[in-house]
Write an enzyme that holds these catalytic residues in place. Structure first.
Site, PDB file in Angstrom:
ATOM      1  CB  SER A 101      -0.902   0.000   1.239  1.00 37.31           C
ATOM      2  OG  SER A 101      -1.684   1.167   1.274  1.00 37.31           O
ATOM      3  N   GLY A 102       0.649   2.132  -0.970  1.00 45.32           N
ATOM      4  CA  GLY A 102       1.456   3.345  -1.078  1.00 45.32           C
ATOM      5  C   GLY A 102       2.626   3.219  -2.023  1.00 45.32           C
ATOM      6  CB  THR A 155      -3.923   3.509  -7.528  1.00 44.19           C
ATOM      7  OG1 THR A 155      -4.404   2.566  -6.558  1.00 44.19           O
ATOM      8  CG2 THR A 155      -5.109   4.204  -8.160  1.00 44.19           C
ATOM      9  CG  ASN A 206      -1.534   5.044  -0.361  1.00 45.83           C
ATOM     10  OD1 ASN A 206      -1.439   6.241  -0.623  1.00 45.83           O
ATOM     11  ND2 ASN A 206      -1.824   4.133  -1.267  1.00 45.83           N
ATOM     12  CB  SER A 244      -4.715   2.742   0.925  1.00 43.65           C
ATOM     13  OG  SER A 244      -4.601   1.346   0.919  1.00 43.65           O
ATOM     14  CB  SER A 245      -6.772   0.220  -3.858  1.00 46.79           C
ATOM     15  OG  SER A 245      -6.465   1.162  -4.844  1.00 46.79           O
ATOM     16  N   GLY A 261      -1.362  -5.175  -2.106  1.00 42.59           N
ATOM     17  CA  GLY A 261      -0.088  -5.849  -1.899  1.00 42.59           C
ATOM     18  C   GLY A 261      -0.034  -6.503  -0.532  1.00 42.59           C
ATOM     19  CD  GLU A 320      -2.991  -4.113   3.408  1.00 40.07           C
ATOM     20  OE1 GLU A 320      -3.344  -3.214   2.638  1.00 40.07           O
ATOM     21  OE2 GLU A 320      -3.709  -4.510   4.355  1.00 40.07           O
TER      22      GLU A 320
END
Length: 1029
Positions: A120-121, A125, A170, A173-174, A397, A399
């Protein structure tokens, strides 16, 4: 990286020069000599990152390091450079990967997918957006393409608003996985699209960790929504007022502009063809979730839950279009069915709160699914002809948080499955290439994470199966009983450990409610608290029945379409996710893979900072070194014979400049000339395989040295050839231009002379008939005469009113016109002169007194009057004291003549408001009553003041001469207000010497001015003759 010419464009060569390699690192990790060293891998990444080179290849896999700053590498110009270029011909870029996936799809007519993964981050995206933008620009564009392209691009901000949130790592973050298929027709035009979503983090709707936020759309609506819309939804423009938005105590952020994002989402929804009804219902769903969060319960005297305040529930009822009483009953009672009877069992406060949160999550989760389906409808392609597809998988991703729960367990399980697929596809593609080229395949040692996947997903024995069993079994099942079941079934598994199963050292790092899995990326500790509730994700049946009756079209459609009438327990979240992953794996296995691995450069999102330990950790868990080992298991470098020979043929005299045989034979000759050892390379059917990067680099360095000499020789030959050709072209062009120019000049000269003959003939005829009436023969001549006269007159106009001689004599045809123009011009000059006269000048000689009466009057006009001719400092102080009560208006020096002998005497004449004084040094000689003033018509300065004789003893008239006659008499007439008292007398002037005795002053003109006593006893005044103009 040097620039080489290709197709008329400057292209950065893939392999580059030796100095460039030292400075910016290797562009393809496959060419890294110490490929097994993690430090060498990290050092190469860092070198490139420090030069703002964020992309690096591992074969066809793209590694991207987030720079946390804007780089000028995504412009339209950059897109044009990468369009249609060989993958390794330019520096690594996400555009290169997207372009090659596209052209390979067209050439082979098969389906492809691009897997984008990372923490994340890390920029997943953004990478997905860049690929979509590239296809939007580079693909052939027709009307359907424009529609699909626009909706694909506009779906991003909508899905980000509803599916993304701020986390600790992030700001965007998605919180769901997204797989998008882009459909292309046989010409390569994008004609459709389809999106699949995976595991939306619904728990975020009702709970956020410290420092995190709910989904973006809630804050965008509250902070950016229009006043009328908020009033309709019963909302206030303040996020702090809503319980679901402040759990993480991070409602307001400086790095996010919710108001701007709200406008973007509104515009995107309209462009994707959501009608106003859908948009209003969608916002109603979002608002109803916010109001649900503010619904609070308290205990009655029996311990049952009751509403604390019904205002918020009424808004929920209004927005969802359900009865407030039915909704209240659904949130505070559970309906239990026994045979044909139904019993309402009251909730406690805890159960009511659980039911409220479950409803909020269900409404939002199902609305999100509806939103994705709606976007798919707008991008759907109705044409049933064959399509090829490029899929984009942007999924969460790996985590690892301080506290890892059910969501992290699912996400990391997903990454395990994708890693397993990744290794399988990579090995498969490598093995297929070796077999196709006839090269012996050497088995590769790698970590097979199937043991971990089985640990999680194995039927009846995996963690998911045990979790489902615990959720479904009768009795009091809790998170801790689930943990006990895990310990019982998996106690001996090498990748599973708990507090109970751990040794003394490990036990210190585990809580009693934790279990730890050894993933391929490293160890992750999970807290079992909440596993059962999140896996069940139950919504009581009576609440579902209420939602089915909703008047909100979205809610009614979601609950009607997703609920069947059977009484079977719905599938758990983990099982649903496992099934969706199986489906995703099947989709990906049917397509050709391309990979983008995204890395975070640091945790604090600072530009230019490279955290070695953080990056190395990501490199490990993304399996990059594993992938590199697979790619380097046999040969580091491989190229088609044509490409290899085309590049390196200058190094061998036998292959330069042209090899006339087969490319494979040419390569064989070339490598023997370069001294390749038999174990350093293999010759395949279409490619040469080079085992060690140092062999390639030695070849490349030799080519760099050769290029300089070769370039000079080619340049000299080419320049000579170009210059000779250029000279011939210029000579031929000069001859042609000279011939054409001479012809043009000759034709122009002929036309000019013919025109001149006609003009001269007309002029002569006009001159001969100039005195006649206007005819065709003389009309142009007369026009010429008029124009010529007027042009000359324009440059010779009189400059002053008095200039009577400058006016040009007109030709006969313009006599009358000239007179009119002269009159108009004179009026103009007079008007200019009059407008320029000051107030002081207007006080000069009155035309009624002297105009046309005195010879030297015209000469006096240009001379302006002054206030006085004698300053008060030049008048004797005694005289000033005598007339101190009177204001001096004017004073002037004069010459006074005696009445009898006419002897001249210098005096001062002082005019005051009441009298005229003749001053002699320190005394006043005369102050008398003036009856009139006489002057001659000549240009002399003699003035005679006629004195009123009231006494016989009184002296007679005064005779004086003044150089400023007009000024003096004008001042006198103004002060005394007696213009009529001044007379211009023709001939001699008689004056009174005294009472009863007269004298005479005679006037004449002569060549010299003089005043004297004549023989006849008269005063003779001779004035200089003035020539009249």
């Amino acid at each position: 990286q040097r620039i080489s010419a290709r197709g008329g464009r400057g292209l950065l060569d893939m392999e580059g020069a030796l100095t460039a390699r030292d400075r910016v690192g290797i562009q393809d990790f496959v060419l890294l000599d110490t490929h097994t060293s993690e430090n060498a891998f990290l050092d190469n990444l860092k070198k490139r990152f420090n030069e703002d080179l964020i992309y690096t290849y591992i074969g066809t896999l793209l590694v991207s390091v987030n720079p946390y700053k804007q780089l000028d590498i995504y412009s339209k110009k950059q897109m044009d450079i990468y369009m249609g270029v060989n993958f390794f011909e330019l520096p690594p870029h996400i555009y290169a990967l997207a372009d090659n996936a596209y052209h390979t799809m067209l050439a082979e007519a098969n389906n492809h997918f691009i897997l984008i993964s990372g923490e994340s981050g890390a920029g997943k995206t953004e990478a997905s957006k860049k690929i979509l933008q590239y296809y939007a620009v580079s693909c052939p564009s027709v009307s359907p393409m424009d529609r699909v392209r626009d909706r694909m691009l506009l779906s991003n901000p909508v899905l980000e608003a509803f599916g993304n949130a701020k986390t600790l790592k992030n700001d965007n973050s998605s919180r769901f996985g997204k797989y998008m298929d882009i459909q292309f027709d046989i010409q390569g035009e994008a004609v459709g699209g389809h999106i699949l979503s995976y595991l939306l983090e619904k728990s975020r709707v009702v709970h956020q960790n410290q420092g995190e936020r709910n989904f973006h759309i809630f804050y965008q609506l509250v902070e950016g929504g229009e006043e009328d819309l908020l009033r309709q939804l019963g909302l206030e423009s303040n996020s702090q007022h809503y319980s679901y938005l402040v759990k993480g105590q991070c409602a307001n952020m400086t790095s996010v502009n919710d108001q701007n994002d709200w406008r973007t989402v509104r515009n995107a929804l309209s462009s994707i063809e959501f009608d106003n009804g859908d948009i209003q219902d969608l916002f109603g769903v979002i608002a109803s979730v916010l109001h649900l969060g503010n619904v609070q319960f308290e205990s009655d005297n029996k311990g049952n839950a009751k509403l604390n305040n019904s205002a918020e529930l009424r808004w929920v009822s209004t927005l969802l279009g359900v009865s407030v009483q039915v909704l209240q009953e659904g949130l505070t009672y559970r309906k239990i069915e026994a045979n044909t009877d139904e019993v309402l069992s009251p909730f406690t406060v805890d159960y009511a709160t659980y039911a409220r949160d479950a409803l909020a999550k269900a409404i939002y989760g199902r609305a999100f699914t509806w939103l994705v389906n709606k976007i798919n409808e707008s991008m759907e392609n109705k044409d049933l002809s064959r399509k090829t597809v490029i899929g984009l998988l942007d999924i969460y991703g790996f985590e690892v948080f301080y506290v890892n729960s059910f969501e992290q367990f699912c996400i990391n399980y997903c990454n395990e499955k994708l890693q397993q697929l990744f290794i399988q596809l990579t090995l498969k593609s490598e093995q297929e290439e070796y077999e196709a080229e006839g090269i012996g395949w050497e088995p590769v040692q790698f970590f097979n994470n199937k043991i971990i996947c089985d640990l999680v997903e194995e039927k009846h024995r995996g963690i998911i199966s045990l979790l489902d069993e615990e959720c479904l079994r009768p009795g009091e099942a809790t998170d801790l009983t689930f943990l006990e079941r895990l310990e019982e079934k998996m106690g001996s598994h090498p990748h599973f450990v708990t507090h109970k199963l751990a040794d003394k050292t490990t036990r210190k790092t585990l809580e009693r409610g934790d279990f730890r899995l050894l993933h391929y990326a490293g160890e992750v500790t999970y807290c079992v608290v909440g596993f059962l509730d999140k896996n069940n994700d139950l919504l009581y049946r009576n609440i579902k029945d209420v939602m089915r009756e909703s008047k909100n079209a979205i809610v009614r459609e979601c609950f009607a379409s997703m609920e069947s009438d059977n009484r079977r327990r719905p599938e758990t979240v983990a099982s649903q996710f496992k099934s969706s992953l199986v489906g995703l794996t099947d989709i990906l296995m049917s397509k050709e893979p391309w990979y983008v691995r995204c890395l975070k450069s640091n945790e604090s999102k600072q530009p230019g900072r490279f955290d070695d330990s953080l990056v190395l950790h990501q490199v490990k868990y993304l399996g990059l070194t594993e992938h590199l080992r697979v790619r380097r298991a046999g040969f580091a470098y491989r190229r088609r014979y044509e490409v290899f020979l085309q590049r390196y043929k200058p190094l061998c005299p036998a292959t330069w400049p042209h090899w006339k045989g087969l490319p494979a034979d040419g390569v064989e000759v070339l490598v023997r000339h370069l001294g390749y050892q038999p174990d350093e390379y293999k010759m395949g059917r279409t490619k040469i395989f080079i085992r060690h990067p140092r062999t390639l680099f030695a070849t490349e360095d030799a080519f760099e040295i050769c290029k300089n000499d070769l370039a000079s020789r080619i340049q000299a030959q080419y320049k000579g050839y170009r210059q000779k050709g250029e000279f011939r072209k210029q000579k031929e062009a000069a001859t042609k231009i000279e011939t054409c120019w001479r012809g043009v000049q000759a034709r122009k000269e002929k036309e000019r002379r013919q025109w001149a003959v006609k003009v001269i003939k007309k002029f002569i005829k006009g001159y001969m008939t100039r005195g006649e009436a206007k005819t065709t023969d003389n009309s142009e001549y007369l026009v010429f005469v008029r124009q010529s006269y007027l042009n000359r007159l324009k440059n010779n106009l009189p400059k002053t009113v008095l200039d009577k001689t400058t006016w040009l004599s007109p030709p006969p045809v313009l006599t009358e016109t000239s007179a009119i123009l002269r009159q108009i011009h004179m009026r103009l000059l007079v008007r200019k002169y009059v407008r320029g006269i000051t107030a002081q000048q207007k006080a000069q000689v009155s035309p009624a007194i002297f105009k046309g009466k005195k010879d030297n009057y015209p000469q006096s006009i240009p001379q302006p009057f002054v206030e006085t001719r004698i300053s008060e400092e030049d008048i004797n102080i005694k005289v000033l004291q005598m007339i101190r009560h009177e204001r001096i208006k004017y004073s002037v020096p004069i010459v006074k003549y005696d009445r009898n002998g006419f002897k001249p005497r210098p005096r001062q004449l002082v005019l005051t408001q009441t009298a005229a004084y003749m001053v002699d040094d320190a005394k006043i000689n005369a102050a008398c009553l003036i009856a009139g003033v006489s002057v001659s018509p000549l240009s002399d300065g003699i003035i005679i003041f006629h004195v009123a004789n009231e006494d016989v003893k009184q002296k007679g008239d005064l005779i004086m001469q003044c150089d400023h006659l007009f000024e003096l008499l004008t001042k006198l007439s103004v002060v005394a207000n007696k213009q009529n008292a001044i007379k211009v007398v023709q001939g001699s002037i008689t004056f009174q010497i005294q009472a009863g005795k007269e004298g005479v002053v005679d006037f004449s003109s002569g060549s010299e001015s003089m005043v004297y006593k004549d023989r006849n006893g008269h005063l003779m005044v001779v004035s200089h003759a003035t020539v009249a103009r």
